[in-house]
Design a protein around this motif. Sequence first.
Motif, short mmCIF file in Angstrom:
data_model
loop_
_atom_site.label_atom_id
_atom_site.label_comp_id
_atom_site.label_asym_id
_atom_site.label_seq_id
_atom_site.Cartn_x
_atom_site.Cartn_y
_atom_site.Cartn_z
N LEU A 1 -126.83 4.23 -88.81
CA LEU A 1 -127.65 3.85 -89.97
C LEU A 1 -126.80 3.04 -90.96
N TRP B 1 -128.97 -5.00 -93.14
CA TRP B 1 -130.12 -5.27 -94.02
C TRP B 1 -129.68 -5.87 -95.35
N TYR C 1 -141.11 -15.74 -96.25
CA TYR C 1 -141.60 -14.88 -97.35
C TYR C 1 -142.17 -15.71 -98.50
N HIS D 1 -144.37 3.23 -100.92
CA HIS D 1 -144.15 2.35 -99.77
C HIS D 1 -142.77 2.68 -99.20
N GLN E 1 -139.63 2.11 -96.80
CA GLN E 1 -138.93 0.94 -96.23
C GLN E 1 -139.55 -0.35 -96.78
N CYS E 2 -139.53 -0.43 -98.10
CA CYS E 2 -140.29 -1.47 -98.82
C CYS E 2 -139.63 -2.84 -98.80
N SER F 1 -131.92 -4.94 -101.35
CA SER F 1 -133.38 -5.04 -101.34
C SER F 1 -133.97 -4.51 -102.65
N ALA G 1 -132.86 4.81 -101.43
CA ALA G 1 -132.50 6.05 -100.73
C ALA G 1 -132.78 5.89 -99.24
N ASN G 2 -132.02 6.65 -98.46
CA ASN G 2 -132.32 6.78 -97.04
C ASN G 2 -133.69 7.46 -96.93
N ILE G 3 -134.51 7.00 -96.03
CA ILE G 3 -135.87 7.55 -95.92
C ILE G 3 -135.85 9.06 -95.69
N SER H 1 -145.46 -0.64 -93.81
CA SER H 1 -145.89 -1.92 -93.21
C SER H 1 -144.87 -2.42 -92.21
N LEU H 2 -145.27 -3.43 -91.48
CA LEU H 2 -144.60 -3.90 -90.25
C LEU H 2 -143.06 -3.92 -90.29
N GLY H 3 -142.47 -3.40 -89.21
CA GLY H 3 -141.01 -3.48 -89.05
C GLY H 3 -140.32 -2.25 -89.60
N TRP I 1 -136.33 1.35 -86.99
CA TRP I 1 -135.01 1.54 -87.63
C TRP I 1 -134.65 3.01 -87.78
N TYR J 1 -135.56 -12.52 -88.51
CA TYR J 1 -136.89 -12.96 -88.12
C TYR J 1 -137.46 -14.04 -89.03
C1 SAM Z 1 -138.50 -5.24 -91.54
S1 SAM Z 1 -138.10 -4.57 -93.12
C2 SAM Z 1 -139.68 -4.05 -93.65
C3 SAM Z 1 -140.44 -5.22 -94.11
C4 SAM Z 1 -141.62 -4.75 -94.91
N1 SAM Z 1 -142.75 -4.49 -94.08
C5 SAM Z 1 -141.94 -5.67 -96.04
O1 SAM Z 1 -142.68 -5.20 -96.88
O2 SAM Z 1 -141.44 -6.79 -96.14
C6 SAM Z 1 -137.37 -2.99 -92.73
C7 SAM Z 1 -136.80 -2.30 -93.95
O3 SAM Z 1 -136.43 -0.98 -93.56
C8 SAM Z 1 -135.32 -0.61 -94.35
N2 SAM Z 1 -134.67 0.54 -93.70
C9 SAM Z 1 -134.12 0.60 -92.46
N3 SAM Z 1 -133.66 1.84 -92.22
C10 SAM Z 1 -133.91 2.59 -93.34
C11 SAM Z 1 -133.66 3.94 -93.69
N4 SAM Z 1 -133.03 4.78 -92.86
N5 SAM Z 1 -134.08 4.38 -94.90
C12 SAM Z 1 -134.72 3.53 -95.76
N6 SAM Z 1 -134.96 2.23 -95.49
C13 SAM Z 1 -134.58 1.76 -94.28
C14 SAM Z 1 -134.46 -1.88 -94.39
O4 SAM Z 1 -133.54 -1.90 -95.45
C15 SAM Z 1 -135.54 -2.95 -94.51
O5 SAM Z 1 -135.74 -3.31 -95.85
#
Ligand code: SAM
Length: 280
Positions: free
Chosen positions: A5, A12, A25, A55, A57-58, A83, A105-107, A125-127, A131, A191
């Motif tokens: 992570l 990221w 974007y 939201h 992973q915003c 971010s 924060a970590n999710i 939302s997508l993506g 992770w 991407y």
């Molecule tokens: C593809 S982006 C999401 C894009 C999003 N759908 C949007 O609104 O643009 C994935 C996000 O997940 C976050 N992420 C990945 N692992 C995470 C974790 N363990 N905890 C919190 N956020 C995480 C990344 O920092 C990144 O901002």
Amino acid sequence: MEPRLEANLVNWNSRVRVHVESRFYDVEGWLLRTPGPPSREIEALGDLEGKTLVHLQCHFGMDTMQWARAGATVTGLDFSPASIDEAISLAERAGLSERASFVCANIYDAPQALSGKRFDVVYVSLGALCWLPDVTAWGGVVADLLAPGGRLYLHDGHPFASCLDDGGERVIYGYFEEPDSPFSSDSTLTYTDGERISATRIYEWNHSIGEIVAALIGRDLVIDSLIEHDWTLFQQFPWLVENTSGQLVVPEGHPRIPLSFTLLAHAPSKVEEPLRSSEA
Ligand SMILES: C[S@@+](CC[C@H](N)C(=O)[O-])C[C@H]1O[C@@H](n2cnc3c(N)ncnc32)[C@H](O)[C@@H]1O
């Protein structure tokens, strides 16, 4: 934080500036056009005026803030400080700071990071799920964040499509969750369009549709609908083509495959009392 992570976090952080400056974007256009949520999300969630939404992973908050424009009080959470800094500054530029706040924060620490607060809507939302190593623990986080009767909106990449290589030609990854065997790769590409990124190593995990559903049911959430889509919102494979709605799809005449999915669920309104023996 566990090392994989940690590597993703560095990756990221290095993507954020490239994404903010990308045509993909189109931040300046977004500030001018002031879009609300896409119609498919409004159809799914209805009017959220006066409701609270978190939201997970915003990223830098564009999807989050579209719901603030629709009248919700929104909180975005992401583990990338870059971010979250961008999200806070974008909220100021968009005049949405009063209704949009952002937490780093970590999710898996979200319930504590949000001080035990419960929300009307958990929005993803997508993506997102690719992770996360452990989808069962993610289901627990969702349950811990939902108020009684609160709803989950999840739109994400389909795990079937994640089994394919970057060219979308061969199955090279497993469909089922393997917490200890993530897909790891090194690439300077992201991407979006724009510059190459410096921190290249990433780790991703697939979670089958069944595992995602089980993670939610296992925490007593009720699944309201699950729809598999033959479209996605980014150029996941080079051969996807854009349709008239701006979605990326398999070209006509070729077999359709699932590229994303939407799942809606809710928390029970109150804990069901067990039947007393005289009522049984
Ligand atoms: C593809 S982006 C999401 C894009 C999003 N759908 C949007 O609104 O643009 C994935 C996000 O997940 C976050 N992420 C990945 N692992 C995470 C974790 N363990 N905890 C919190 N956020 C995480 C990344 O920092 C990144 O901002």
